[in-house]
Motif scaffolding. Structure first.
Motif, PDB file in Angstrom:
ATOM      1  N   HIS A   1     -10.197  -2.278  -6.421  1.00 41.58           N
ATOM      2  CA  HIS A   1      -8.790  -2.200  -6.011  1.00 41.58           C
ATOM      3  C   HIS A   1      -8.303  -3.540  -5.471  1.00 41.58           C
ATOM      4  O   HIS A   1      -7.125  -3.880  -5.611  1.00 41.58           O
TER       5      HIS A   1
ATOM      6  N   ASP B   1      -1.098   4.539  -7.185  1.00 42.27           N
ATOM      7  CA  ASP B   1      -2.512   4.694  -7.510  1.00 42.27           C
ATOM      8  C   ASP B   1      -3.386   4.491  -6.274  1.00 42.27           C
ATOM      9  O   ASP B   1      -4.369   5.223  -6.065  1.00 42.27           O
ATOM     10  N   HIS B   2      -3.039   3.527  -5.419  1.00 41.43           N
ATOM     11  CA  HIS B   2      -3.818   3.321  -4.190  1.00 41.43           C
ATOM     12  C   HIS B   2      -3.636   4.490  -3.224  1.00 41.43           C
ATOM     13  O   HIS B   2      -4.580   4.876  -2.529  1.00 41.43           O
TER      14      HIS B   2
ATOM     15  N   GLN C   1      -2.502   1.770   5.528  1.00 39.23           N
ATOM     16  CA  GLN C   1      -3.438   2.874   5.301  1.00 39.23           C
ATOM     17  C   GLN C   1      -3.573   3.749   6.540  1.00 39.23           C
ATOM     18  O   GLN C   1      -3.614   4.984   6.438  1.00 39.23           O
TER      19      GLN C   1
ATOM     20  N   GLY D   1     -13.439  -0.269  -3.515  1.00 39.35           N
ATOM     21  CA  GLY D   1     -12.476  -1.149  -2.878  1.00 39.35           C
ATOM     22  C   GLY D   1     -12.490  -2.546  -3.466  1.00 39.35           C
ATOM     23  O   GLY D   1     -11.454  -3.226  -3.509  1.00 39.35           O
TER      24      GLY D   1
ATOM     25  N   PHE E   1      -4.880  -5.691  -6.170  1.00 37.98           N
ATOM     26  CA  PHE E   1      -3.969  -6.312  -5.215  1.00 37.98           C
ATOM     27  C   PHE E   1      -3.738  -7.782  -5.545  1.00 37.98           C
ATOM     28  O   PHE E   1      -2.657  -8.319  -5.333  1.00 37.98           O
TER      29      PHE E   1
ATOM     30  N   HIS F   1     -11.691  -4.777  -0.371  1.00 36.61           N
ATOM     31  CA  HIS F   1     -10.655  -5.472  -1.128  1.00 36.61           C
ATOM     32  C   HIS F   1     -10.325  -6.825  -0.503  1.00 36.61           C
ATOM     33  O   HIS F   1      -9.781  -7.700  -1.176  1.00 36.61           O
TER      34      HIS F   1
ATOM     35  N   ILE G   1      -9.377   1.037 -11.923  1.00 38.22           N
ATOM     36  CA  ILE G   1      -8.751   1.671 -10.757  1.00 38.22           C
ATOM     37  C   ILE G   1      -8.485   3.143 -11.040  1.00 38.22           C
ATOM     38  O   ILE G   1      -8.764   4.019 -10.204  1.00 38.22           O
TER      39      ILE G   1
ATOM     40  N   ILE H   1       0.835  -1.204   0.000  1.00 38.76           N
ATOM     41  CA  ILE H   1       0.000   0.000   0.000  1.00 38.76           C
ATOM     42  C   ILE H   1       0.867   1.250   0.000  1.00 38.76           C
ATOM     43  O   ILE H   1       0.516   2.270  -0.616  1.00 38.76           O
TER      44      ILE H   1
END
Length: 458
Positions: A311, A217-218, A345, A308, A315, A246, A272, A212
């Motif tokens: 995304h 992008d995340h 996060q 999510g 992942f 996710h 995304i 992360i």
């Protein structure tokens, strides 16, 4: 004199080119604990064995009959000095080098451990084959002394310096039978051949945390998620919503409930980028309208959950390659990867929220700051979306077959279940009034004639 100097310079340049690091090589290997020995059987392209002088004859042909000592020097320099092996956390001593030999690139004995081991005992290649040294393969058996073949073994090959790109295929043969294959590029670090649950959990937690933090992008999506709402409690709900979503898609991907077609990965990457564009544009609209209503926060966590899911599939493309390091602990590894992502996060939030608050307090007004930051994100993500969309159009989409329609129906059923769960969760959050706007945004909200309650929501 000048001519001699030029010839010497040309010779040195040719030697430098001859010893350039190769661009791409592939290493094959087997690891088998047997009794009091751990056998590591490797095949390495001799092109990667630089700084070793092999005996030659004629136009640079390898003199195999005199090459044994040179091969052992190469094994020591490039293998035994680089490779480390642990037994139950204890570093093993340097191995015994058994039967290094030169093999042809066309040799297929490394299809199995038995045939590769038997090949080491074959007669050496003849000198009159006129083989160039850097076009052949080096096969060698390394034997490490161990106390028990049932111990947990860890190996770090350290072969990343062999070439610009080193592809390694390593197969572990546990004493109980079977084969556990590993495929990786470069150096994945200490590789637990039969990891315990704690080893697998820690590795995947760290992978999730680093992923992360390293995924631009995340991180941009996370920035768009939090920039209009700078209160910690609703932010934790929003980020947790993203993590739960996710987790669902990661689990679905881990158990094979997603398409494995070539077009799926570029489709997800395009989506995304589209989610980032949407979230940034919504931030601009919210800031321009001077509204941060509780209903908008409620809608945002639902949108965040839906995005999510997308995304999470992104992942999964990385995690699909990492699952080979999970051993028998797939569920544990999956859960710890998600916890690592959540920890990453939250770490970003702990840094990002104070920075944004300071910037909005001393540098730029909050409403204008939200618009500027979101506009910059839109500019970046829009270009990503266009580029990834172009890549997506290069792939052939599936035909409307019965199998494809069955997959669509399963996806619709999953969406229905998720929709019901979201509705129930939204009602619970509304009753507890967890999602409320930030005080700063609430103060910017215009008062209406209906009374102070509508314009003073905190």
């Amino acid at each position: 004199m000048v001519l001699a100097a030029l010839l010497a310079l040309a010779g040195s340049m040719q030697g430098a080119r001859a010893h350039d690091v190769p661009a791409d090589i592939r290493i094959n290997g087997f690891v088998r604990p047997a009794g009091d020995r751990l056998q590591l059987l490797l095949r390495v392209p001799m092109l990667a064995l630089l700084e070793v002088d092999f005996p030659k004859h004629g136009a640079g042909y390898l003199t195999i009959s005199d090459a044994d000592q040179s091969l052992r020097n190469a094994v020591k320099l490039w293998l035994t000095d680089k490779i480390e092996v642990w037994e139950d956390g204890r570093l093993l001593p340097k191995p015994e080098v058994v039967s290094p030999r030169v093999s042809l690139p066309s040799d297929r004995s490394f299809a199995s451990f038995e045939t590769a081991l038997a090949h080491l005992g074959d007669p050496p290649l003849a000198d009159d084959l006129d083989l160039y040294w850097n076009q052949q393969m080096l096969d060698v058996l390394l034997e490490y002394p161990i106390t028990s073949e049932t111990a947990r073994f860890t190996i770090e090959l350290g072969v990343q310096q062999f070439a610009l790109r080193v592809n390694t295929s390593l197969r572990f043969l546990p004493p109980g039978g079977g084969v556990r294959p590993f495929e990786f590029v470069g150096n994945p670090g200490p590789l637990h051949l039969d990891p315990s649950w704690a080893q697998a959990a820690w590795r995947f937690f760290v992978d999730g945390f680093h992923h992360i933090l390293g995924g631009i992008d995340h991180l941009l999506f996370l920035l768009c998620l939090v920039v209009p709402f700078l209160r910690l409690r609703p932010l934790l709900v929003l980020v947790t919503s993203f993590t739960l979503a996710h987790s669902v898609s990661l689990t679905a991907a881990a158990f094979g409930f997603v398409p494995d077609a070539l077009w799926f990965a570029p489709l997800i990457e395009t989506l995304i980028a589209a989610t980032i564009v949407y979230m940034a544009l919504e931030n601009i609209v919210i800031a321009a309208q001077r509204r941060a209503q509780e209903t908008q926060l409620r809608r945002r966590w639902i949108v965040t959950f839906c995005f999510g899911l997308i995304h999470g599939f992104g992942f999964s493309f990385l995690l699909r390659e990492q699952f080979q390091f999970a051993g028998e602990h797939l569920i544990t590894s999956l859960a710890m990867f998600n916890l690592g992502v959540e920890a990453g996060q939250i770490t970003v939030l702990l840094v990002l929220v104070p920075v944004l608050r300071m910037a909005f307090r001393y540098i730029v007004p909050e409403r204008l700051g939200v618009i500027v930051v979101s506009a910059l994100v839109v500019h970046t993500a829009w270009h990503w979306m266009i580029e990834r969309g172009d890549d997506l159009m290069q792939f052939r989409f599936p035909e409307l077959s019965a199998l494809f329609l069955a997959g669509v129906l399963r996806a619709l059923l999953a969406m229905l279940v998720i929709g019901v769960a979201l509705a129930l969760a939204d009602r619970w959050l509304a009753r507890r009034r967890i999602l409320r706007p930030s005080p700063a945004m609430a103060e910017q909200q215009p008062r209406s004639d209906a009374g102070p309650a509508e314009g003073a929501m905190s």
